[in-house]
Design a protein around this motif. Sequence first.
Motif, PDB file in Angstrom:
ATOM      1  N   GLU A   1       0.829  -1.189   0.000  1.00  0.00           N
ATOM      2  CA  GLU A   1       0.000   0.000   0.000  1.00  0.00           C
ATOM      3  C   GLU A   1       0.879   1.261   0.000  1.00  0.00           C
ATOM      4  N   VAL A   2       1.936   1.191   0.804  1.00  0.00           N
ATOM      5  CA  VAL A   2       2.822   2.330   1.006  1.00  0.00           C
ATOM      6  C   VAL A   2       3.614   2.659  -0.263  1.00  0.00           C
ATOM      7  N   GLU A   3       3.856   1.639  -1.069  1.00  0.00           N
ATOM      8  CA  GLU A   3       4.604   1.838  -2.323  1.00  0.00           C
ATOM      9  C   GLU A   3       3.929   2.860  -3.231  1.00  0.00           C
ATOM     10  N   LYS A   4       2.613   2.994  -3.079  1.00  0.00           N
ATOM     11  CA  LYS A   4       1.871   3.888  -3.984  1.00  0.00           C
ATOM     12  C   LYS A   4       1.942   5.347  -3.556  1.00  0.00           C
ATOM     13  N   ILE A   5       2.452   5.590  -2.360  1.00  0.00           N
ATOM     14  CA  ILE A   5       2.506   6.979  -1.860  1.00  0.00           C
ATOM     15  C   ILE A   5       3.449   7.818  -2.713  1.00  0.00           C
ATOM     16  N   THR A   6       2.999   9.014  -3.108  1.00  0.00           N
ATOM     17  CA  THR A   6       3.855   9.932  -3.871  1.00  0.00           C
ATOM     18  C   THR A   6       4.103  11.184  -3.032  1.00  0.00           C
ATOM     19  N   ASN A   7       4.956  12.069  -3.551  1.00  0.00           N
ATOM     20  CA  ASN A   7       5.206  13.305  -2.805  1.00  0.00           C
ATOM     21  C   ASN A   7       3.933  14.140  -2.715  1.00  0.00           C
ATOM     22  N   GLN A   8       3.060  13.998  -3.719  1.00  0.00           N
ATOM     23  CA  GLN A   8       1.801  14.744  -3.687  1.00  0.00           C
ATOM     24  C   GLN A   8       0.924  14.320  -2.518  1.00  0.00           C
ATOM     25  N   ASP A   9       1.011  13.031  -2.160  1.00  0.00           N
ATOM     26  CA  ASP A   9       0.227  12.572  -1.005  1.00  0.00           C
ATOM     27  C   ASP A   9       0.721  13.231   0.277  1.00  0.00           C
ATOM     28  N   ILE A  10       2.049  13.419   0.350  1.00  0.00           N
ATOM     29  CA  ILE A  10       2.610  14.088   1.530  1.00  0.00           C
ATOM     30  C   ILE A  10       2.135  15.544   1.563  1.00  0.00           C
ATOM     31  N   VAL A  11       2.170  16.187   0.384  1.00  0.00           N
ATOM     32  CA  VAL A  11       1.713  17.574   0.292  1.00  0.00           C
ATOM     33  C   VAL A  11       0.250  17.670   0.721  1.00  0.00           C
ATOM     34  N   LYS A  12      -0.550  16.705   0.262  1.00  0.00           N
ATOM     35  CA  LYS A  12      -1.974  16.699   0.573  1.00  0.00           C
ATOM     36  C   LYS A  12      -2.181  16.538   2.082  1.00  0.00           C
ATOM     37  N   TYR A  13      -1.401  15.644   2.671  1.00  0.00           N
ATOM     38  CA  TYR A  13      -1.493  15.407   4.114  1.00  0.00           C
ATOM     39  C   TYR A  13      -1.200  16.689   4.887  1.00  0.00           C
ATOM     40  N   LEU A  14      -0.269  17.489   4.348  1.00  0.00           N
ATOM     41  CA  LEU A  14       0.142  18.725   5.026  1.00  0.00           C
ATOM     42  C   LEU A  14      -0.795  19.892   4.712  1.00  0.00           C
ATOM     43  N   GLY A  15      -1.777  19.657   3.849  1.00  0.00           N
ATOM     44  CA  GLY A  15      -2.685  20.739   3.459  1.00  0.00           C
ATOM     45  C   GLY A  15      -2.022  21.729   2.527  1.00  0.00           C
ATOM     46  N   GLY A  16      -0.911  21.302   1.911  1.00  0.00           N
ATOM     47  CA  GLY A  16      -0.211  22.164   0.953  1.00  0.00           C
ATOM     48  C   GLY A  16       1.144  22.593   1.471  1.00  0.00           C
ATOM     49  N   LEU A  17       2.027  22.927   0.521  1.00  0.00           N
ATOM     50  CA  LEU A  17       3.359  23.462   0.847  1.00  0.00           C
ATOM     51  C   LEU A  17       3.614  24.618  -0.107  1.00  0.00           C
ATOM     52  N   PRO A  18       4.360  25.650   0.322  1.00  0.00           N
ATOM     53  CA  PRO A  18       4.723  26.691  -0.643  1.00  0.00           C
ATOM     54  C   PRO A  18       5.504  26.057  -1.800  1.00  0.00           C
ATOM     55  N   GLU A  19       5.312  26.599  -3.005  1.00  0.00           N
ATOM     56  CA  GLU A  19       5.975  26.034  -4.196  1.00  0.00           C
ATOM     57  C   GLU A  19       7.466  25.814  -3.971  1.00  0.00           C
ATOM     58  N   GLU A  20       8.134  26.814  -3.355  1.00  0.00           N
ATOM     59  CA  GLU A  20       9.589  26.726  -3.165  1.00  0.00           C
ATOM     60  C   GLU A  20       9.968  25.617  -2.212  1.00  0.00           C
ATOM     61  N   LYS A  21       8.988  25.067  -1.485  1.00  0.00           N
ATOM     62  CA  LYS A  21       9.285  24.055  -0.475  1.00  0.00           C
ATOM     63  C   LYS A  21       8.847  22.660  -0.909  1.00  0.00           C
ATOM     64  N   MET A  22       8.399  22.540  -2.162  1.00  0.00           N
ATOM     65  CA  MET A  22       7.925  21.249  -2.638  1.00  0.00           C
ATOM     66  C   MET A  22       9.005  20.178  -2.517  1.00  0.00           C
ATOM     67  N   HIS A  23      10.268  20.605  -2.658  1.00  0.00           N
ATOM     68  CA  HIS A  23      11.346  19.611  -2.616  1.00  0.00           C
ATOM     69  C   HIS A  23      11.396  18.881  -1.275  1.00  0.00           C
ATOM     70  N   CYS A  24      10.827  19.494  -0.222  1.00  0.00           N
ATOM     71  CA  CYS A  24      10.791  18.817   1.076  1.00  0.00           C
ATOM     72  C   CYS A  24       9.924  17.558   0.993  1.00  0.00           C
ATOM     73  N   SER A  25       8.800  17.663   0.268  1.00  0.00           N
ATOM     74  CA  SER A  25       7.932  16.492   0.129  1.00  0.00           C
ATOM     75  C   SER A  25       8.593  15.453  -0.769  1.00  0.00           C
ATOM     76  N   VAL A  26       9.352  15.938  -1.762  1.00  0.00           N
ATOM     77  CA  VAL A  26      10.058  15.003  -2.650  1.00  0.00           C
ATOM     78  C   VAL A  26      11.116  14.239  -1.849  1.00  0.00           C
ATOM     79  N   MET A  27      11.771  14.941  -0.922  1.00  0.00           N
ATOM     80  CA  MET A  27      12.786  14.273  -0.103  1.00  0.00           C
ATOM     81  C   MET A  27      12.146  13.168   0.732  1.00  0.00           C
ATOM     82  N   GLY A  28      10.961  13.436   1.281  1.00  0.00           N
ATOM     83  CA  GLY A  28      10.257  12.424   2.059  1.00  0.00           C
ATOM     84  C   GLY A  28       9.970  11.202   1.211  1.00  0.00           C
TER      85      GLY A  28
END
Lengths: 396, 281
Positions: free
Chosen positions: B82-109
């Motif tokens: 199940e976890v394999e399907k998680i993308t950085n967008q799911d992390i962003v969604k969980y956080l209720g959004g991230l500033p554009e310049e900070k998207m790389h933080c979700s990519v790192m996760g």
Amino acid sequence: MERVVYLDNNATTMVAPEVVDAMLPYLSGKYGNPSSIHSFGGDVGADIAQAREKIARFVGADHDYEIVITGSGTESDNLAILGSIAYYKDKRHIITSRVEHPAVISLCKKLERDGYRITYVPVDAKGNLDLAYLKESVDDDTAIVSIMYANNETGVIFPVEEIGEFLKEKGIPFHVDAVQAAGKIPIDVNKINCRLLTISGHKFHAPKGIGALYVRRGTRLRPVLYGGHQEKGRRPGTENVAGIIGMAKAAELAMEHLANIDEMKRLRDKLEEGLLSAFKNASLNGDKEKRVPNTSNIGFEFIEGEAILLYLDAKGIAASSGSACSSGSLEPSHVLRAMGVPFTSAHGSIRFSLSRYTTEEEIDYTLKTMPEIVNRLLTISPYWDNEKQEGKPINL
Amino acid sequence: MWDYTDKVKELYTNPKNVGKIDDADVVAEVGSIVCGDALKLYLKIDDNDIITDAKFETFGCGSAIASSSALTEMIVGKNVKEVEKITNQDIVKYLGGLPEEKMHCSVMGHEALEKALKQLKGEKVEDHVDEEGEIICHCFGVTDDLIRRVIRENNLKTVEDITNYTKAGGACGSCIPKLEDILEEEAAKPASDKKKEETKKPLTNIRRMQLVEETITNVIRPILQEDRGDIELVDIDGKNVYVALRGSCSNCMVSNVTLKNLVEAKLREYVENDIVVHEIK
């Protein structure tokens, strides 16, 4: 809002209450245009003339007409450089430093694209300017040298008097960006031997949106803006009357306060020594001695600056950071990089900058609050060994 | 000051699952102190492939800490599949959004998770390389593969987008021409799919309008409504679809991402692969 411990005075300062009082009449009853013939405007013109004298005294100028009022430090920097090179069209070389404010660096980068040759003088590990390098770079093609008086991030003071003397003999225009020096150390344009010098009101308790450029008598300078006769045509546009009155009052107060500047230095040193002795992973960025008395830039290894700022903010403390994340760019500050500060602490650098309103109680509160924040972030950091309480070796 | 959501603030102030797991089944480390952020992820997995514990150590800004915390919260108690399907967008969604310049933080996760799962399967993962492939951005050590994947997953269109999501190109800028080439190549890729579509009979205007309406009502609205958002179809002009985001979507910081990743993607999937969605504010 809760009281803020404001330690970000190199970013901007509180407008002094006396400055607000001085300005208020010009925001209500005294709204005349200083250029008008009628006395309603003419009186305001007389007040501006007085204010100009105060600003001239603040920088040690001989004549009030050597002060050109502008809208900001950035505008003064641009007018100084663009106005000079427009006059010396055949000269295509500019000298500045690697650690200037963006107001100068960005302009030089633009001029570089336009075909100018720019020398960016380096600094050493303590942030001191390489004076010999600067002297060697000067040649017959040099149109202007623009160097800051004190660095905004580290507070390090540059040897502007030596540069001024050297350039005076060569007959090359010298512009000093004194934005971070004004109000922190005495400024004397005659000692510096500069032809041009920039100050910005909001860095010494005047409001934002007002600055000045000192232009030595006889200096060749073309305007950047064209319009009316204001500022003798060098910076046309109807005067920001309240701003000018406010900056003059602020300059007067700053000069009075320079007599007590040791107290500001004592508080800065207390904060700095307290932090450096509390954390073995902390180090000072910048020369300890040759500095303005209000600034302390400390690098905390293994933790990141924006996170420190956010945790400080939650405790009501305002500071700033040279870390990549806090600025929106992806690299740590160009100043720390020019100094060769290692990445391990550049990302965790915090700048504390005091003002004459900073109290001992605020410094004590900051000293009390920091350990909790730093230790918290060290616990989270993968580069910190929580058992041994030391940094882990890092393979870069 | 960054415009962080309350969730991001909550998670950097009080991050969950900080620390390490001494007997972890897998430990994955991504990023480096030079880049300005790094994440070390520890996972404990039982015999049924359920992640029973996840902990992290992070060097980085507020949003890096929050993204790490979010990731661990999202995966504990879940099956590896199940976890394999998680993308950085799911992390962003969980956080209720991230500033554009900070998207790389979700990519790192997401990178840390992906690396951990690869290691778990026994696939070899080289150290200090985020993914296989040629290193494009030498300043931040970002590879070709990572850039391409992030472009596809987030429907990125510009070099600035790539920098915001992966940091590539954010320092010296010398790789920007290469990033432009990659963008062009990725934009040209769906061509193979297009050929299949072209053999199909082109849609008439009426049929296209019907399909757009059906897809919005039956597919897109239910997804948005889950998040208390909604969408209204305003107009259709050829292949241009004009919509208005309503409810929580209307002031959502990532509404632009929603528009591209969800609305446009679904319309392209169900109607035609060159539909362009525009938002009416």
